[in-house]
Design an enzyme around this catalytic site. Structure first.
Site, PDB file in Angstrom:
ATOM      1  N   TYR A 183      75.704  66.990 -18.530  1.00  0.00           N
ATOM      2  CA  TYR A 183      75.904  67.033 -17.080  1.00  0.00           C
ATOM      3  C   TYR A 183      76.672  68.310 -16.711  1.00  0.00           C
ATOM      4  O   TYR A 183      76.246  69.087 -15.852  1.00  0.00           O
ATOM      5  CB  TYR A 183      76.679  65.775 -16.677  1.00  0.00           C
ATOM      6  CG  TYR A 183      77.198  65.730 -15.262  1.00  0.00           C
ATOM      7  CD1 TYR A 183      76.378  65.338 -14.216  1.00  0.00           C
ATOM      8  CD2 TYR A 183      78.523  66.038 -14.974  1.00  0.00           C
ATOM      9  CE1 TYR A 183      76.863  65.273 -12.910  1.00  0.00           C
ATOM     10  CE2 TYR A 183      79.018  65.972 -13.686  1.00  0.00           C
ATOM     11  CZ  TYR A 183      78.185  65.588 -12.662  1.00  0.00           C
ATOM     12  OH  TYR A 183      78.666  65.518 -11.372  1.00  0.00           O
TER      13      TYR A 183
ATOM     14  N   ALA B 248      71.821  64.869  -7.855  1.00  0.00           N
ATOM     15  CA  ALA B 248      72.187  64.983  -9.269  1.00  0.00           C
ATOM     16  C   ALA B 248      71.868  63.677  -9.980  1.00  0.00           C
ATOM     17  O   ALA B 248      71.725  62.631  -9.350  1.00  0.00           O
ATOM     18  CB  ALA B 248      73.678  65.270  -9.427  1.00  0.00           C
TER      19      ALA B 248
ATOM     20  N   ASP C 177      60.950  63.911  -3.676  1.00  0.00           N
ATOM     21  CA  ASP C 177      61.520  64.191  -4.991  1.00  0.00           C
ATOM     22  C   ASP C 177      61.758  65.693  -5.128  1.00  0.00           C
ATOM     23  O   ASP C 177      60.814  66.485  -5.093  1.00  0.00           O
ATOM     24  CB  ASP C 177      60.544  63.691  -6.070  1.00  0.00           C
ATOM     25  CG  ASP C 177      61.161  63.753  -7.453  1.00  0.00           C
ATOM     26  OD1 ASP C 177      62.100  64.545  -7.660  1.00  0.00           O
ATOM     27  OD2 ASP C 177      60.700  62.982  -8.317  1.00  0.00           O
TER      28      ASP C 177
ATOM     29  N   THR D 109      69.186  56.887  -6.977  1.00  0.00           N
ATOM     30  CA  THR D 109      70.374  56.017  -6.923  1.00  0.00           C
ATOM     31  C   THR D 109      70.818  55.806  -5.476  1.00  0.00           C
ATOM     32  O   THR D 109      71.674  54.975  -5.206  1.00  0.00           O
ATOM     33  CB  THR D 109      71.573  56.621  -7.701  1.00  0.00           C
ATOM     34  OG1 THR D 109      71.752  57.978  -7.269  1.00  0.00           O
ATOM     35  CG2 THR D 109      71.362  56.575  -9.198  1.00  0.00           C
ATOM     36  N   GLY D 110      70.242  56.577  -4.558  1.00  0.00           N
ATOM     37  CA  GLY D 110      70.617  56.463  -3.144  1.00  0.00           C
ATOM     38  C   GLY D 110      70.092  55.170  -2.535  1.00  0.00           C
ATOM     39  O   GLY D 110      69.171  54.556  -3.065  1.00  0.00           O
TER      40      GLY D 110
ATOM     41  N   ASP E 177      65.834  62.465   0.151  1.00  0.00           N
ATOM     42  CA  ASP E 177      66.339  61.725  -1.012  1.00  0.00           C
ATOM     43  C   ASP E 177      65.195  60.942  -1.656  1.00  0.00           C
ATOM     44  O   ASP E 177      64.336  60.405  -0.966  1.00  0.00           O
ATOM     45  CB  ASP E 177      67.447  60.752  -0.563  1.00  0.00           C
ATOM     46  CG  ASP E 177      68.376  60.368  -1.706  1.00  0.00           C
ATOM     47  OD1 ASP E 177      69.563  60.704  -1.654  1.00  0.00           O
ATOM     48  OD2 ASP E 177      67.902  59.723  -2.667  1.00  0.00           O
TER      49      ASP E 177
ATOM     50  N   PHE F 244      73.328  67.807  -2.758  1.00  0.00           N
ATOM     51  CA  PHE F 244      74.159  66.805  -3.432  1.00  0.00           C
ATOM     52  C   PHE F 244      73.338  66.009  -4.447  1.00  0.00           C
ATOM     53  O   PHE F 244      73.790  64.966  -4.923  1.00  0.00           O
ATOM     54  CB  PHE F 244      74.752  65.831  -2.407  1.00  0.00           C
ATOM     55  CG  PHE F 244      75.708  66.460  -1.427  1.00  0.00           C
ATOM     56  CD1 PHE F 244      76.642  67.393  -1.835  1.00  0.00           C
ATOM     57  CD2 PHE F 244      75.694  66.095  -0.079  1.00  0.00           C
ATOM     58  CE1 PHE F 244      77.534  67.962  -0.937  1.00  0.00           C
ATOM     59  CE2 PHE F 244      76.576  66.657   0.827  1.00  0.00           C
ATOM     60  CZ  PHE F 244      77.508  67.597   0.397  1.00  0.00           C
TER      61      PHE F 244
ATOM     62  N   ASN G 180      87.192  63.503  -9.554  1.00  0.00           N
ATOM     63  CA  ASN G 180      86.599  62.195  -9.281  1.00  0.00           C
ATOM     64  C   ASN G 180      86.708  61.914  -7.771  1.00  0.00           C
ATOM     65  O   ASN G 180      87.808  61.833  -7.249  1.00  0.00           O
ATOM     66  CB  ASN G 180      87.436  61.182 -10.073  1.00  0.00           C
ATOM     67  CG  ASN G 180      86.696  59.923 -10.375  1.00  0.00           C
ATOM     68  OD1 ASN G 180      85.505  59.817 -10.087  1.00  0.00           O
ATOM     69  ND2 ASN G 180      87.404  58.962 -10.942  1.00  0.00           N
TER      70      ASN G 180
ATOM     71  N   LYS H 263      75.368  71.680 -14.625  1.00  0.00           N
ATOM     72  CA  LYS H 263      76.056  72.148 -13.409  1.00  0.00           C
ATOM     73  C   LYS H 263      76.429  73.621 -13.551  1.00  0.00           C
ATOM     74  O   LYS H 263      76.314  74.400 -12.613  1.00  0.00           O
ATOM     75  CB  LYS H 263      77.315  71.313 -13.157  1.00  0.00           C
ATOM     76  CG  LYS H 263      77.040  69.884 -12.718  1.00  0.00           C
ATOM     77  CD  LYS H 263      76.524  69.832 -11.298  1.00  0.00           C
ATOM     78  CE  LYS H 263      76.456  68.414 -10.765  1.00  0.00           C
ATOM     79  NZ  LYS H 263      75.898  68.340  -9.415  1.00  0.00           N
TER      80      LYS H 263
END
Ligand SMILES: NC(=O)c1ccc[n+]([C@@H]2O[C@H](COP(=O)([O-])OP(=O)(O)OC[C@H]3O[C@@H](n4cnc5c(N)ncnc54)[C@H](O)[C@@H]3O)[C@@H](O)[C@H]2O)c1
Length: 322
Positions: A145, A78, A56, A35-36, A31, A76, A174, A149
């Site tokens: 987005y 994104a 990265d 945002t992690g 990761d 995962f 969601n 995908k």
């Protein structure tokens, strides 16, 4: 088994890492911490067989270095900020599509065969059939987005077809849970913590969203990965019902034990350009593998709001301490 999770410090990835470790697998997380957060992995760091690699995925050499010898790869990563992707139009291309290409190419070169990928219900754009089946088309995403995908799904399918790989592509609604630091539930909690009397809701509040708790998401992915026989297996994953955005606000207010909150709406059928007014997916294909969500949409929102409130409290205490 040896498993590598790209984006494993994020919301879904860290929940998955915990679950796979508890089953005795060796789990590596890769990761960039874009945002992690390391805190999402606090339950994993002391466990045997766990490793965190900072890197990265946009850099193919970094990806190549870690894929060799893995039994299953979970992708995962994104740019999970759909609205942000409409402002900086390169974000989704690089974090969603380029990362997927880099991974596929690295897998091809290292002879790694099995991939799990989280696509999105955003690939459907604004469909005319509800619940929307996997076979719905033509697919016309309304956000960059969703477009990235869909493009990533295409690359995965073509790599699997040509290079003997097997993939499991999930199109989630969601997904909600404690480490989710983006999206409507966290947004409402933050606003209500600032002002418990009033809540501004983007759009007219009537947007209907199917919501799934992350625990149900994880069980669904595991069931599908044990069942899919095609080179590329595509599954919708969502709830059997939906809740409207005002209903989500009601559940959040209930979780915060607030009464009489006044809602104001910015108006319009969409909360922002690219927002989907109705998300409700047909999950018969996944249910036929033996899966059923345990919580309905409203229950998922309520539980996630309670979990996020606990997580926010811990963060606040941590800030006070330092
Ligand atoms: N949460 C949802 O409701 C939802 C719904 C549909 C699809 N998805 C998809 O599921 C996946 C996980 O979503 P999430 O909610 O956990 O998002 P998240 O933002 O919490 O996790 C994404 C992770 O990817 C990492 N990352 C981003 N760019 C990177 C890069 N270039 N290299 C390495 N790491 C990078 C981030 O640091 C983060 O830890 C994403 O692909 C998302 O599009 C999520």
């Amino acid at each position: 088994m040896k498993m590598l999770i790209f984006g494993g410090a994020g919301f879904i990835g860290s929940s998955f890492a915990q679950s796979l470790l508890s089953e005795g697998h060796e789990v590596e997380v890769f990761d960039s911490m874009y945002t992690g957060k390391a805190a999402n992995l606090s339950a994993c760091t002391e466990k045997k067989g766990f490793k965190l690699i900072k890197g990265d995925m946009r850099k193919i050499e970094e990806v190549k270095r870690v894929v060799t010898g893995q039994d299953i790869i979970y992708h995962f990563v994104a740019n999970a900020d759909i609205r942000g992707g409409m402002e900086n139009t390169f974000l989704d291309l690089e974090h969603n599509l380029l990362t997927t290409y880099n991974l596929l190419e690295a897998m091809r070169k290292s002879d790694v065969k099995k991939l799990v990928f989280t696509s999105s219900s955003a690939v459907y754009g604004e469909p005319s059939v509800f619940p929307t089946p996997e076979s719905y088309g033509p697919l016309r995403p309304t956000s960059l987005y969703g477009a990235s995908k869909l493009a990533a799904e295409g690359y995965i399918s073509a790599f699997c077809e040509n290079f003997g790989m097997k993939s499991f592509i999930f199109r989630p609604v969601n997904i909600l849970g404690s480490a989710n630091n983006h999206g409507v539930v966290g947004d409402f909690i933050r606003k209500l913590k600032r002002d418990a009397k009033g809540l501004e809701i983007l759009g007219n509040g009537k947007q209907r969203k199917s919501c799934l708790h992350v625990s149900d998401f994880i069980s669904g992915v595991k069931v599908a990965v044990g069942s899919g026989k095609e080179a590329t297996n595509i599954y919708n994953i969502g709830n059997l019902d939906w809740v409207d955005v005002d209903g989500i606000a009601n559940q959040v207010a209930r979780a915060m034990e607030l009464k009489g909150v006044k809602y104001s709406h910015t108006g319009g059928e969409r909360g922002w350009p690219g927002d989907m007014p109705f998300v409700f997916l047909d999950t018969k294909k996944l249910c036929a593998c033996g899966w059923q969500p345990k919580l309905n949409s409203g229950q998922a929102v309520f539980l996630a709001a309670k979990e996020m409130l606990r997580a926010f409290d811990i963060e606040d205490k941590h800030k006070e301490h330092y």
